[in-house]
Structures are given as structure tokens and as C-alpha cells.
Design an enzyme around this catalytic site. Structure first.
Site, mmCIF file in Angstrom:
data_model
loop_
_atom_site.group_PDB
_atom_site.id
_atom_site.type_symbol
_atom_site.label_atom_id
_atom_site.label_comp_id
_atom_site.label_asym_id
_atom_site.label_seq_id
_atom_site.Cartn_x
_atom_site.Cartn_y
_atom_site.Cartn_z
ATOM 1 N N ASN A 51 -19.708 -45.246 1.207
ATOM 2 C CA ASN A 51 -19.158 -44.366 2.234
ATOM 3 C C ASN A 51 -17.706 -44.799 2.408
ATOM 4 O O ASN A 51 -17.434 -45.887 2.927
ATOM 5 C CB ASN A 51 -19.935 -44.517 3.541
ATOM 6 C CG ASN A 51 -19.383 -43.678 4.666
ATOM 7 O OD1 ASN A 51 -18.264 -43.174 4.598
ATOM 8 N ND2 ASN A 51 -20.154 -43.528 5.719
ATOM 9 N N ARG B 188 -15.502 -44.096 4.426
ATOM 10 C CA ARG B 188 -15.025 -44.312 5.799
ATOM 11 C C ARG B 188 -15.432 -45.682 6.339
ATOM 12 O O ARG B 188 -15.009 -46.063 7.425
ATOM 13 C CB ARG B 188 -15.561 -43.213 6.716
ATOM 14 C CG ARG B 188 -15.011 -41.850 6.369
ATOM 15 C CD ARG B 188 -15.417 -40.755 7.319
ATOM 16 N NE ARG B 188 -16.337 -41.160 8.358
ATOM 17 C CZ ARG B 188 -17.275 -40.405 8.882
ATOM 18 N NH1 ARG B 188 -17.431 -39.186 8.437
ATOM 19 N NH2 ARG B 188 -18.060 -40.833 9.830
ATOM 20 N N CYS B 189 -16.253 -46.408 5.598
ATOM 21 C CA CYS B 189 -16.762 -47.709 6.042
ATOM 22 C C CYS B 189 -15.938 -48.836 5.417
ATOM 23 O O CYS B 189 -15.824 -48.933 4.189
ATOM 24 C CB CYS B 189 -18.229 -47.852 5.638
ATOM 25 S SG CYS B 189 -18.928 -49.488 5.918
ATOM 26 N N GLY B 190 -15.372 -49.689 6.261
ATOM 27 C CA GLY B 190 -14.559 -50.797 5.782
ATOM 28 C C GLY B 190 -15.320 -51.761 4.891
ATOM 29 O O GLY B 190 -14.798 -52.249 3.882
ATOM 30 N N ARG C 293 -15.743 -50.177 1.516
ATOM 31 C CA ARG C 293 -14.486 -50.234 0.760
ATOM 32 C C ARG C 293 -14.252 -51.644 0.214
ATOM 33 O O ARG C 293 -13.774 -51.813 -0.913
ATOM 34 C CB ARG C 293 -13.316 -49.800 1.637
ATOM 35 C CG ARG C 293 -13.313 -48.304 1.947
ATOM 36 C CD ARG C 293 -12.006 -47.853 2.580
ATOM 37 N NE ARG C 293 -11.624 -48.617 3.743
ATOM 38 C CZ ARG C 293 -11.933 -48.312 5.004
ATOM 39 N NH1 ARG C 293 -12.668 -47.238 5.261
ATOM 40 N NH2 ARG C 293 -11.516 -49.061 6.006
#
Length: 131
Positions: free
Chosen positions: A22, A24-26, A29
Site C-alpha cells: 500500500n 500510502r503506508c510508510g 514503502r
């Protein structure tokens, strides 16, 4: 030893890696960055758009540390709405993850069939050890 045997052997040494990601998830990433730095080939599955099947989710749950409950984001309002304070059965959780992939803990990285939820620094270190 034939050349084809040697080539086959080399291919088996390379891990098969899939990250359920995802963007948007740190933490997701961060895990993806680690995979990029490893130089290994891997597959990225945008699980919000392409959720794993119920069978895949059940398979991951059977192998992941903590089982299906460790794969679910229990603090999400949607989880609370769906289960209203009760303790759902495993089959219900599997179905919920399939129907609502946003409830899946992330990132989930599968290395040679072994799933790992990479939320903590410790889990990130374990992932490094598998690469």
C-alpha cells in the site's frame, strides 16, 4: 552435471518474493525500499486493487506468526463496525480481509512461500535476513 542442471540449480537459489503493498503506508514503502536495495527480483501486488483470494489469505494465516488475527487491523473503524466488539471466527476474518482488503496489516512480504508482516523494526531485520 549438464549445463541445464546448473541453470536450474541457480534459479532455485533466487528467492521468490512478493510484497502486498500500500503506497500510502510508510512501513510498506520502507519494506519496498529494502527490496529495491536488495537487487533481487520481486513482485508488487497493490492489494487494495488486487486483493489476495480467500484461499491465499487462509494460507498466509496458517504460516504467519500470530495467525489470522495478526493479519487484521483491529483498530480500524471498519473492523469495529463489522464485528461490534465480538471475537470473530477465523473464517469470518478471512472473508473480511477478502471483502475489505484495507483491513489487512501491511506490508505482507512473502519470501519463498513464507509470509512475514513487516510492521516492526524487528520484522524488517528478519526480512533482511531472508533476502
Amino acid at each position: 552435471l549438464r549445463l541445464s542442471d546448473s541453470i536450474s540449480f541457480v534459479f532455485h537459489l533466487m528467492p521468490i518474493i512478493t510484497i502486498y503493498h500500500n503506497g500510502r503506508c510508510g512501513k510498506s514503502r520502507k519494506a519496498l525500499e529494502l527490496l529495491e536495495q536488495s537487487g533481487l527480483e520481486y513482485t508488487v501486488v497493490q492489494y487494495l486493487l488486487e486483493p489476495p483470494t480467500e484461499e491465499e489469505i487462509a494460507g498466509f494465516a496458517a504460516q504467519v506468526n500470530g495467525g489470522i488475527r495478526s493479519m487484521v487491523r483491529v483498530k480500524e473503524p471498519l473492523y469495529k463496525e463489522l464485528f461490534d466488539g465480538r471475537n470473530p471466527e477465523e473464517a469470518e476474518l478471512i472473508r473480511a480481509l477478502y471483502d475489505h482488503p484495507s483491513l489487512m496489516e501491511r506490508p505482507l512480504v512473502v519470501v519463498d512461500g513464507q509470509p512475514l508482516i513487516v510492521r516492526s523494526e524487528e520484522a524488517l531485520e528478519r526480512l533482511k535476513g531472508l533476502l
